[in-house]
Motif scaffolding. Structure first.
Motif, PDB file in Angstrom:
ATOM      1  N   VAL A  74       0.925  -1.242  -0.003  1.00  0.00           N
ATOM      2  CA  VAL A  74       0.117  -0.097  -0.124  1.00  0.00           C
ATOM      3  C   VAL A  74       0.868   1.103  -0.010  1.00  0.00           C
ATOM      4  N   LEU A  75       1.895   1.384   0.835  1.00  0.00           N
ATOM      5  CA  LEU A  75       2.844   2.430   0.975  1.00  0.00           C
ATOM      6  C   LEU A  75       3.589   2.852  -0.410  1.00  0.00           C
ATOM      7  N   LEU A  76       3.915   1.385  -1.074  1.00  0.00           N
ATOM      8  CA  LEU A  76       4.742   1.534  -2.230  1.00  0.00           C
ATOM      9  C   LEU A  76       3.943   2.071  -3.462  1.00  0.00           C
ATOM     10  N   ALA A  77       2.784   1.644  -3.350  1.00  0.00           N
ATOM     11  CA  ALA A  77       1.660   2.112  -4.549  1.00  0.00           C
ATOM     12  C   ALA A  77       1.582   3.613  -4.361  1.00  0.00           C
ATOM     13  N   ALA A  78       1.780   4.184  -3.239  1.00  0.00           N
ATOM     14  CA  ALA A  78       1.592   5.684  -2.964  1.00  0.00           C
ATOM     15  C   ALA A  78       2.919   6.394  -3.376  1.00  0.00           C
ATOM     16  N   THR A  79       3.958   5.850  -3.589  1.00  0.00           N
ATOM     17  CA  THR A  79       5.204   6.748  -3.882  1.00  0.00           C
ATOM     18  C   THR A  79       5.381   7.225  -5.344  1.00  0.00           C
ATOM     19  N   GLY A  80       6.010   8.442  -5.529  1.00  0.00           N
ATOM     20  CA  GLY A  80       6.079   8.786  -6.877  1.00  0.00           C
ATOM     21  C   GLY A  80       4.917   9.793  -7.470  1.00  0.00           C
ATOM     22  N   LYS A  81       4.196  10.002  -6.233  1.00  0.00           N
ATOM     23  CA  LYS A  81       2.855  10.833  -6.522  1.00  0.00           C
ATOM     24  C   LYS A  81       2.540  11.637  -5.180  1.00  0.00           C
ATOM     25  N   ASP A  82       1.671  12.310  -5.216  1.00  0.00           N
ATOM     26  CA  ASP A  82       1.090  13.244  -4.143  1.00  0.00           C
ATOM     27  C   ASP A  82       0.212  12.177  -3.479  1.00  0.00           C
ATOM     28  N   ALA A  83       0.493  11.590  -2.488  1.00  0.00           N
ATOM     29  CA  ALA A  83      -0.460  10.451  -1.849  1.00  0.00           C
ATOM     30  C   ALA A  83      -1.419  11.189  -1.067  1.00  0.00           C
ATOM     31  N   THR A  84      -1.616  12.393  -1.027  1.00  0.00           N
ATOM     32  CA  THR A  84      -2.978  12.868  -0.106  1.00  0.00           C
ATOM     33  C   THR A  84      -4.291  12.253  -0.169  1.00  0.00           C
ATOM     34  N   SER A  85      -4.572  12.312  -1.415  1.00  0.00           N
ATOM     35  CA  SER A  85      -6.037  11.447  -1.710  1.00  0.00           C
ATOM     36  C   SER A  85      -5.838   9.836  -1.169  1.00  0.00           C
ATOM     37  N   ASP A  86      -4.980   9.276  -1.494  1.00  0.00           N
ATOM     38  CA  ASP A  86      -4.821   7.954  -1.054  1.00  0.00           C
ATOM     39  C   ASP A  86      -5.126   7.846   0.379  1.00  0.00           C
ATOM     40  N   PHE A  87      -4.294   8.710   1.153  1.00  0.00           N
ATOM     41  CA  PHE A  87      -4.194   8.562   2.541  1.00  0.00           C
ATOM     42  C   PHE A  87      -5.626   9.210   3.225  1.00  0.00           C
ATOM     43  N   GLU A  88      -6.204   9.984   2.632  1.00  0.00           N
ATOM     44  CA  GLU A  88      -7.646  10.586   3.162  1.00  0.00           C
ATOM     45  C   GLU A  88      -8.714   9.468   2.943  1.00  0.00           C
TER      46      GLU A  88
END
Length: 165
Positions: A74-88
């Motif tokens: 899950v964390l690796l999928a959020a790399t290389g971009k702004d992960a704000t929406s994924d986190f929220e």
């Protein structure tokens, strides 16, 4: 281990295969915060070196990879971009948000973050040879409906005949 020279620049000492490496960390004396460019942050996209951008802040979550409840994928999928929406979107608890402070390493230069990726699908042109595929799909929908209607008609007919007999 972090050491500071007389000019206020910080150096983080890293152990890497027996070699001691000094990585210069530029620190603004006015704000005390490191500012990263997107390309630099996006290179940290591995299990042993993972940084995320959330709400304009950069987090080194490498020590948290094994402990993350959703797994390291899950964390690796959020790399290389702004992960704000994924986190929220996940709806993290207040405790999870509180844990972020210990992984905070600086701010992102927002002007270097690319706009959201937009997927532009391949345009489908009408193909007259595809007509048979459309007919098959329609029949796959209509034939079961016709069978169901026929079953109800037969049941209704047999029910009426048995009631009058």
């Amino acid at each position: 281990m972090v050491i500071m020279n007389g000019d206020g620049d910080k150096y983080k000492i890293l152990e890497n295969k027996g070699l001691r490496l000094a990585q210069h960390i530029y620190t603004s004396m006015a704000s005390g915060k490191k500012t990263f460019v997107f390309n630099e942050v996006s290179t940290h996209n591995k299990t042993k070196d993972c940084w995320l951008i959330i709400e304009g802040k950069v987090y080194d979550v490498t020590p948290f990879m094994e402990d993350h409840p959703g797994g390291d994928e899950v964390l690796l999928a959020a790399t290389g971009k702004d992960a704000t929406s994924d986190f929220e979107d996940v709806g993290h608890s207040d405790d999870a948000r509180g844990m972020m402070d210990k992984y905070y390493i600086g701010e992102i230069d927002r002007s270097t973050v690319p706009l959201k990726r937009v997927f532009i699908g391949k345009e489908r042109n009408y193909n007259p040879d595809d007509t048979s595929a459309v007919i098959i799909k329609i029949l796959q929908f209509l034939v079961p409906l016709l069978i169901l209607a026929l079953a109800f008609a037969v049941r209704s007919y047999t029910k009426d005949n048995s009631a009058s007999a």
